[in-house]
Design an enzyme around this catalytic site. Structure first.
Site, PDB file in Angstrom:
ATOM      1  N   LYS A 188     -44.202  56.348 -54.095  1.00  0.00           N
ATOM      2  CA  LYS A 188     -45.502  57.020 -54.217  1.00  0.00           C
ATOM      3  C   LYS A 188     -45.324  58.307 -55.006  1.00  0.00           C
ATOM      4  O   LYS A 188     -45.265  59.411 -54.454  1.00  0.00           O
ATOM      5  CB  LYS A 188     -46.109  57.301 -52.836  1.00  0.00           C
ATOM      6  CG  LYS A 188     -47.619  57.494 -52.918  1.00  0.00           C
ATOM      7  CD  LYS A 188     -48.314  56.237 -53.415  1.00  0.00           C
ATOM      8  CE  LYS A 188     -49.798  56.451 -53.655  1.00  0.00           C
ATOM      9  NZ  LYS A 188     -50.451  55.259 -54.196  1.00  0.00           N
ATOM     10  N   SER A 381     -53.469  50.838 -55.603  1.00  0.00           N
ATOM     11  CA  SER A 381     -53.683  51.775 -54.509  1.00  0.00           C
ATOM     12  C   SER A 381     -55.077  51.581 -53.913  1.00  0.00           C
ATOM     13  O   SER A 381     -55.351  50.544 -53.331  1.00  0.00           O
ATOM     14  CB  SER A 381     -53.464  53.219 -54.998  1.00  0.00           C
ATOM     15  OG  SER A 381     -53.026  54.034 -53.943  1.00  0.00           O
TER      16      SER A 381
END
Length: 583
Positions: A188, A381
């Site tokens: 991330k 995402s």
């Protein structure tokens, strides 16, 4: 003083746009378009050197806005695809003239156009492509043409893909701003630009794997179209063997070297026109108004187009507002004429809360009718969050997807405000955590732990819902999560995607799932087109904003927009771990 005048004149231009716009209203610009007729022996001209978006409204002020801002007006992917499909069987259309020196779109959108052109060729009608120079994306589309003509003095780019990430840590250090970061997931790396000056090893790994996967599709498809061995084409690219237009010809990447007048001569030959006779050419914008793409039918498939960053509320131009899209999904669920839903997603993500609001509506809709996700260039995402509850997920081989992870950023501006502006803060609170989310002081360890726990809880929620939607064990899902981004091919191999294909494949799957036969349904698009006056006001506001940024910040406007995004977005974020800018 110079800055003052920049802002003053930008604001003055915004007022000019406002008053001129209303002048056009009173002058009768808003009248309906007259019937569009296409001449015999016409060529459909497809110009792709402008931003391609999933869907556009019929903006009567597009050209006016372009003249003021010098910004190209977007073209609708749906209009392009429908026009190519219609031209295939239209006797008045003799062929397609492709003007695609470079294409301002993601690879999956380009793939949709390219596949539509391949399908068009089954009609036996030719596709002619010409450019003074070809970028890699432009050539990828043009490679399917029957005849590719390159200007002898031009160039053709065939050198591979690279991805560049912009880092702001140095900027924050100079301004005394501390970005306080909370995240879950090894990959991330959406926060990396604010805490590093280069890519982490994990970030480099995933970008490298992604680029090679996307470029593998690129090489294979061009090799198939041009009758070249894929390994040979990869060697041509890796070693930059195409350095002149003669190289492009010798390696069979183009059909011939020539000038625009020679293209016109070929078009006249195809159309059976004599020398000097003007060739009837129609643009996609004009041609799309000459036919009805969908015949009326009470059986309908709702296509809900979600494009942009995901935000809470109504959102705006270039964003997906959860209130608006939740309402559209709910409307389609409750409408008995809607037999199935296709959720068309082109988004890098955004607000975790907004994504969850829309996920809930998708799950409710799935209980009463088929819901199919059609992934465009990016559905990562928060974009994947929207898709994961659907019955079937369809993605292109080069779609960017996955990135199942969570992060949050709270900047500490106290040192910046004190050292740069001389502003300090003091406070009185009723509780220990009354000002937990303040940006005017640094967080203590207890507060940081609370926020990190919230991020971890959000990640657990995201992954558990993804595992449920994909019918995967949670451990299996976690192996492909951690915020990692995948290509469509990799996502299918990992169980995150069901089918490799495009928009029409998703529509066909939706129809079959609803028990509808081919031709016995019509597509309806949501959100519906805005009323004229709303379009006008939005266009004026958008033009004013572009002008203000252009004249105030110049080339720095893009970087400031990235900073604004981080500073303005509150709460947990489910966003792609990097802004992929492929060059």
């Amino acid at each position: 003083m110079k800055s003052f005048f920049k802002i003053f004149f930008a604001s003055l231009l915004a007022l000019v746009i406002f008053f001129v716009g209303f002048f056009f209203i009173f002058a009768g610009i808003a009248s309906q378009d007259s019937e569009v007729k296409i001449a015999d022996n016409s060529f459909l001209e497809i110009k792709l050197n402008r931003p391609i978006v999933e869907m556009t409204s019929d903006d009567p002020f597009a050209e006016f806005s372009q003249a003021l801002t010098n910004e190209p007006t977007p073209i609708s992917l749906m209009d392009i695809l429908e026009s190519i499909e219609q031209a295939k069987s239209d006797e008045k259309i003799k062929g397609i003239y492709l003007d695609a020196p470079f294409v301002m779109a993601g690879f999956a959108q380009i793939e949709e156009i390219r596949n539509a052109l391949i399908d068009f060729k089954e009609s036996g009608k030719p596709i002619l492509a010409y450019a003074e120079a070809y970028s890699e994306t432009g050539y990828y589309v043009a490679s399917v043409a029957d005849n590719i003509i390159l200007n002898p003095a031009g160039m053709l780019e065939m050198s591979g893909l690279s991805s560049e990430v912009t880092f702001f840590k140095g900027t924050f250090e100079k301004l005394n701003i501390e970005p306080q970061i909370f995240r879950v997931g090894t990959f991330k790396s959406a926060v990396e630009p604010f805490i590093r000056k280069d890519m982490s090893d994990a970030s480099k790994e995933q970008i490298s794997v992604l680029l090679n996967s996307v470029y593998g599709v690129f090489i294979k498809n061009i090799a198939d179209a041009r009758g070249i061995d894929a390994a040979e084409l990869r060697s041509i690219s890796d070693q930059l063997k195409v350095r002149t237009t003669e190289d492009a010809l010798n390696y069979k990447l183009v059909s011939q070297l020539g000038y625009y007048d020679e293209v016109l001569t070929k078009m006249r030959e195809i159309a059976g026109l004599e020398e000097g006779v003007k060739i009837p050419v129609t643009s996609v914008k004009k041609y799309s108004k000459s036919f009805v793409a969908e015949k009326y039918n009470t059986n309908r498939i709702a296509v809900i187009v979600a494009e942009g960053n995901i935000v809470s509320g109504k959102g705006g131009e270039g964003s997906i507002g959860s209130d608006v899209f939740a309402k559209e999904i709910r409307k389609a669920r409750l409408d008995d004429k809607i037999k199935a839903i296709v959720l068309r997603i082109n988004s890098p993500g955004g607000s975790a809360l907004a994504s969850d609001v829309m996920w809930r509506e998708v799950k409710l809709a799935k209980q009463v009718k088929p819901v199919i996700a059609s992934m465009s260039s990016v559905a990562a995402s928060g974009g994947y969050y929207m898709a994961m509850a659907c019955d079937t997920i369809v993605a292109q081989p080069n779609t960017i997807t996955g990135s199942i992870g969570i992060f949050s950023i709270i900047p500490d501006l106290s040192k910046f405000m004190d050292s740069k502006l001389g502003i300090t803060f003091d406070r009185v609170s009723t509780g220990e955590y009354s000002d937990l989310y303040t940006v005017t002081r640094s967080l203590n360890e207890g507060e940081k732990k609370i926020i990190q726990n919230m991020v971890e809880s959000g990640y657990e929620d995201f992954t558990s819902k993804a595992a449920e939607g994909r019918n995967m064990a949670i451990d299996e899902l976690l192996n492909v999560a951690s915020g990692r981004v995948w290509s469509g091919i990799e996502a299918k191999d990992n169980g995150l995607v069901d089918v490799l294909g495009g928009f029409n494949d998703a529509v066909n799957i939706a129809a079959q799932s609803a028990g509808l036969e081919e031709g016995d349904f019509m597509k309806v698009y949501y959100p519906e087109k805005q009323p004229f006056i709303q379009q006008l006001l939005q266009e004026m506001g958008s033009s004013a904003k572009v002008l203000h940024k252009k004249y105030t910040y110049g080339e720095m406007a893009h970087y400031l927009e990235e900073l604004e995004y981080v500073m303005e977005n509150k709460g947990l974020q489910t966003r792609m771990p990097f802004d992929l800018e492929i060059k």
